[in-house]
Each structure stands twice: as structure tokens, then as C-alpha cells.
Design an enzyme around this catalytic site. Structure first.
Site, short mmCIF file in Angstrom:
data_model
loop_
_atom_site.label_atom_id
_atom_site.label_comp_id
_atom_site.label_asym_id
_atom_site.label_seq_id
_atom_site.Cartn_x
_atom_site.Cartn_y
_atom_site.Cartn_z
N LYS A 1 28.29 51.15 46.08
CA LYS A 1 28.64 51.83 44.87
C LYS A 1 28.29 51.14 43.74
O LYS A 1 28.69 50.17 43.08
CB LYS A 1 30.02 52.16 44.97
CG LYS A 1 30.50 53.09 44.17
CD LYS A 1 31.96 53.30 43.33
CE LYS A 1 31.97 52.36 42.22
NZ LYS A 1 31.22 52.68 41.10
N GLU B 1 33.17 38.43 42.52
CA GLU B 1 32.66 37.70 41.64
C GLU B 1 32.99 38.44 40.30
O GLU B 1 32.79 39.39 39.92
CB GLU B 1 31.17 37.75 41.75
CG GLU B 1 30.38 36.58 41.30
CD GLU B 1 29.45 37.06 39.87
OE1 GLU B 1 30.34 36.94 39.08
OE2 GLU B 1 28.64 37.76 39.94
N CYS C 1 28.48 37.60 33.19
CA CYS C 1 30.01 36.86 33.46
C CYS C 1 30.13 35.46 33.22
O CYS C 1 30.94 34.85 33.02
CB CYS C 1 30.12 37.07 34.98
SG CYS C 1 28.69 37.08 35.86
N GLU D 1 37.87 37.27 28.11
CA GLU D 1 36.50 37.77 28.22
C GLU D 1 36.09 38.78 27.21
O GLU D 1 36.71 39.84 27.37
CB GLU D 1 36.17 37.94 29.67
CG GLU D 1 34.73 38.27 29.86
CD GLU D 1 34.38 38.57 31.37
OE1 GLU D 1 35.00 39.45 31.90
OE2 GLU D 1 33.46 37.68 31.74
#
Ligand code: NAI
Ligand code: MG
Length: 501
Positions: A199, A274, A308, A405
Site C-alpha cells: 500500500k 521504521e 526519517c 520530529e
């Protein structure tokens, strides 16, 4: 296709792809979504819709999982030799290379990143990922195990272990490296003999659909790779909770990562994650500043900070703080922000209105909390999702911009005194994905590398990725590792076979 896409000088093959129906790949066939619905894909440089793609939901996930199950349990994939499997995977790497222009164009159109970077980094690394794993297909070894069976004296035994594919795998990927994340996920899973329901992110489905065409062209049997587009809750969630899925692999936010874990609990499917990061990048006073300064800038500004692993917390030894931070701010001011299709663009737009709102809200929160923007701090222009590369100073550990973040081109810089202080401060985060160290002192570099609680330590470099190098996070940055031989474990079960002679 709307006029936006035809404004760019796109290749014939890309135009052809954009003007044909963009459906879903299920059981080797391109099909509309079960509901018949579609959703729009937006060009982040303009905010305008480019095309519509099929919008999957739980019914499409059911069909895709059934196709993947069938391909896993019977048919040509099931009986294929490791060597044949490896050849198909290698061939897919070749096809990616020969369609590099189209794939890079789709990446720029969909994600906004500069075309030259999409071609040189995203597409090249994706091709390499398949080639790296192709070689592993013939090397998934078990052990021959000498056993003693202490409670059965006088008996003789032969025992061995087999590595077997885990089964049907659900893979949910993000929008920051759309093609490359598909490659990171698919390559090891296919090498191990799994079948997949992929997906893509709703913001960036195009390159995965193009890759689906290449998967068909390479000759993968029907149902080995299925691709269902759609939104997180509507399409991702039913995949993560599906009882017919043996393992789910996810890349995205830590928040959704936790939802994946809950969704997987129903049938205790295996999970790898992750997730996010707030990675420290540490510059010591004995670093080669000619490489550390541009290195610190690219650690955060590469891919518009939508990495990331972005080096988003910059720590600079006291004595050189002003020199380094001014150098990074100077580099930020010189970055040419614009459409990814303009040849001189170094930084494109953020991926979506949502990310634009999120990143600009962080900038505002930083300024409101008293941080000073040495460079940037706001949007660029009035159209599209462009923001300025931003360097904040006068920051402290309580600030939201230092703790959370941001996933945009925003770095917070702080001075530090010595290795003990910086080891503690660098690890003062819930994340543990990556880190950077800049110094000429080899002992200091290794000592700090040992103390950093992060899945990757880059020394005198940053953002170096290689198919052979394991990547993943400590703490809330995730579970498991991608790439390298370690990623094979994500897609294998171990079976012990024990024979009395
Ligand atoms: P997200 O985590 O919501 O989306 C990533 C993928 O997960 C997409 O394919 C999405 O459709 C899917 N998803 C969303 N909700 C789901 C659910 N309940 N069940 C199953 N699948 C689901 O990330 P989003 O909203 O695009 O970005 C938000 C923040 O996440 C970013 O600002 C960034 O901080 C972080 N992020 C981290 C990434 C990484 O590489 N680690 C990549 C993308 C985002
Ligand atoms: Mg989300």
C-alpha cells in the site's frame, strides 16, 4: 490528465502512463477499486490535481490478500527455484534502470523532489536494492545441527534448520521516497519467496503503480505483488489487521506505528517498523569544517528535511559554534527553492498541504517560544508547498522544535562542551534512528559512536545509504532493520527438522 502535467517536458512514456487508467494491481490484473471510487494526486509545486487513481478499501485488501495467498501456496512462484527467483528480481532492477527517466519524472510530479536527485538517488538506489537482494535468493542457508538429546542415551540423530518464507506480507509505505521505500520493502520479501500486498502512501501512489507495470513486464507470476492504493484508515488499517496476512512491514510516523502494532495483535502477525527520528548531528571543534559545514546543511536539507534520518538537532562544540552555525545558515540562504522540474532547483516543495501546515506551524512555534531564525522561518511564494530552509538558534531542550520530529527543512542548533555532555544530550530523545559525528580524532569518533543509542552512526558523512548497510531504529524509532542481510530475517521463518536415525 490536467494541464499541470503537460506544462512539464515529460517523456512520452510518462505521459502515456498518466493518460491511461491508474488502477490497482490484484492477482496480476489491473482493476478498478471495488467501490469504483478514485482520489486525486496533487502536484505539490502548484497544489493542483494531476490525475485520479483508484481508491482502495477493505474489499480491495481482501481481494489482494486472497490473490497473494493463492500465489504463495500454489502456482509458479511456489515451485520456482531460488535461482529463477533471483533472476526475476535482478531483471526488475534492470527494468527500473531502463525506465529511470519516467520513474524520476513521476517522483518529481508526485513528491516534488528535484528531478536530477530523484534520478540519481531514488531511482538508482531502488534498482540497486533489487540487484543486491537478487543474489541472496540462492543463499538463504539453514544449519546442520549436531544434537545430543540427553534424555535418550544411545540414540543417533540428524538435525537441520530450514529458512522458509514467512508467507503473505502487507507493506505500508510513506511518501518521502515513494519508489525507494517500495524497493526497500519488496526486494527482501520477494527474495525470501513471500508474496506481497503493497500500500503506497496516498500522497504519492504513482511511481509504485509504474513499478507494478515493470513487475508485470519482468514476468513475476500473478498475485506475487499486489498494489492497492488508498488512505491510511481506509486501506492501510484493514491490511494491518487482516487475518490472512502473516507479517506487516511499515514505514511512517511513530504514532501510526503504534496503531500497526495494535492492529497486528489479532492474529499476532509479525511486525517490523521504521518510524520517526530526531537525529543528533555532532560537530567537534577539531572537525574539517570545509566538509562538516556543508555536511551539516545537507544532513537536514536533503529531501527538504523529509527524511526519517534527518540530522535535525545540530550540536556544535562551543569554540566553533558561531562559525559553524553561520556557515550552515549561509548555505541555507543559498539553496535554490523551486519546482523540481527546473534544472537549477536544489529544493522542491514539501509533499502536501498537510505537511506544509505542519512544518510552518513548527516554525511559528519555534519563533513564539523565543528561538531565533538565522535563516528562513517561513514559506516561499504564495503557490505550492514551498518553505524556506531554516536554522534556529537560541533553542533549549524544552522547546517543541527541539523535541518533536518536524519532517521539514528545519534544524535547531545548540552548543556543547565535551563528549560526556554531548553523549547524554544526543540520547535525550525518545527516538534512536540515526546520528552524525564530525571530528578528525578517530578515538573520539569511535568512543561517541559506541555511546549513541541510534541505529546508524555516520562519521564525517551523513545520509549515506547502501543496500548492504542495515538501517533501522532504537527506542521509538522502530522494530527491526531494513537492508543488508538483516532484512532477510524480517521475511523468513526458521524450521527445525529433527530425524532419528
Ligand atoms: P503516516 O504514518 O500517517 O503515513 C504513512 C503510511 O501509513 C501511509 O501509507 C498511510 O496511508 C499509512 N497509514 C496511516 N494511518 C494508518 C493506519 N491507521 N493504519 C495503517 N496504515 C496507516 O504519516 P503521515 O501522516 O504521512 O506523516 C505524518 C508524520 O509522520 C510526518 O510529519 C513525519 O513526522 C512522520 N513520517 C515519518 C516517515 C518515516 O520515514 N519514518 C515517513 C512519513 C512520515
Ligand atoms: Mg498520517
Amino acid at each position: 490528465m490536467c494541464a499541470v502535467a503537460s506544462d512539464y517536458d515529460l517523456s512520452q512514456r510518462t505521459l502515456q502512463f498518466l493518460s491511461s487508467p491508474r488502477q490497482q494491481l490484484i492477482g496480476g490484473k489491473w482493476v478498478d477499486s471495488a467501490s469504483g471510487q478514485t482520489f486525486g494526486v496533487v502536484d505539490p509545486a502548484t497544489g493542483e490535481e494531476v490525475v485520479q487513481v483508484a481508491r482502495g478499501n477493505a474489499a480491495d485488501i481482501d481481494a489482494a490478500v486472497a490473490a497473494a495467498r493463492k500465489a504463495f501456496e500454489s502456482g509458479p512462484w511456489h515451485s520456482m527455484t531460488p535461482s529463477e527467483r533471483g533472476k526475476l528480481i535482478w531483471k526488475l532492477g534492470d527494468l527500473i534502470e531502463s525506465h529511470a527517466r519516467e520513474l524520476a519524472e513521476l517522483e518529481t510530479l508526485d513528491n516534488g523532489k528535484p528531478f536530477a536527485i530523484a534520478q540519481a538517488a531514488d531511482v538508482a538506489l531502488a534498482a540497486d536494492q533489487f540487484r543486491y537482494y537478487a543474489g541472496w535468493a540462492t543463499k538463504l542457508l539453514g544449519d546442520s545441527i549436531p544434537i545430543s538429546v540427553v534424555y535418550a542415551p544411545g540414540t543417533e540423530w540428524q538435525a537441520y534448520s530450514r529458512r522458509e518464507p514467512i508467507g503473505v506480507v502487507g507493506q505500508i509505505i510513506p511518501w518521502n521516497f515513494p519508489l525507494l521505500m517500495a524497493a526497500w520493502k519488496l526486494a527482501p520479501a520477494l527474495t525470501c519467496g513471500c508474496t506481497v500486498v503493497l500500500k503506497p502512501a496516498e500522497q504519492t501512489p504513482l511511481s509504485a503503480l509504474y513499478l507494478g507495470q515493470l513487475i508485470c513486464e519482468a514476468g513475476f507470476p500473478d498475485g506475487v505483488v499486489n498494489i492497492v492504493n488508498g488512505f491510511g484508515e481506509e486501506t492501510g488499517a484493514p491490511l494491518a489487521s487482516h487475518p490472512g496476512v502473516d507479517k506487516v512491514a511499515f514505514t511512517g510516523s511513530t504514532e501510526v506505528g503504534k496503531l500497526i502494532v495494535q492492529a497486528a495483535a489479532g492474529n499476532l502477525k509479525k511486525v517490523t517498523l521504521e518510524l520517526g527520528g530526531k537525529s543528533p548531528n555532532v560537530v567537534f571543534s577539531d572537525a574539517d569544517l570545509a566538509s562538516a559545514v556543508p555536511g551539516a546543511a545537507s544532513a537536514i536539507f536533503f529531501n527538504h528535511g523529509q527524511c526519517c534520518a534527518a540530522g535535525s538537532r545540530l550540536f556544535i562544540e562551543h569554540s566553533i559554534f558561531d562559525d559553524v552555525v553561520n556557515g550552515v545558515a549561509g548555505a541555507a540562504k543559498q539553496i535554490k527553492v523551486g519546482s523540481g522540474f527546473q534544472a537549477d532547483t536544489q529544493m522542491g516543495p514539501l509533499v502536501s498541504q498537510e505537511q506544509f501546515d505542519r512544518v510552518t506551524a513548527f516554525m511559528e512555534a519555534g519563533l513564539a517560544a523565543g528561538a531565533e531564525a538565522l535563516a528562513g522561518g517561513g514559506r516561499v511564494g504564495t503557490r505550492g508547498y514551498f518553505v524556506e530552509p531554516t536554522v534556529f538558534v537560541n533553542t533549549n531542550h524544552e522547546m517543541k522544535i527541539v523535541r518533536e520530529e518536524i519532517f521539514g527543512p528545519v534544524v535547531t542548533a545548540m552548543p556543547f562542551k565535551d563528549i560526556d555532555e554531548i553523549a547524554a544530550v544526543a540520547n535525550n530523545t525518545n527516538y534512536g534512528l540515526a546520528s552524525g559525528i564530525w571530528t578528525k580524532d578517530i578515538s573520539k569518533a569511535h568512543k561517541l559512536a559506541k555511546r549513541l543509542r541510534a541505529g546508524t552512526v555516520w562519521i564525517n558523512c551523513y545520509n549515506i545509504f547502501d543496500a548492504a548497510l542495515p538501517f533501522g531504529g532504537y527506542k521509538e524509532s522502530g522494530w527491526g532493520r531494513e537492508m543488508g542481510h538483516e532484512a532477510l530475517n524480517n521475511y523468513l521463518e526458521t524450521k527445525a527438522v529433527c530425524i532419528q536415525l
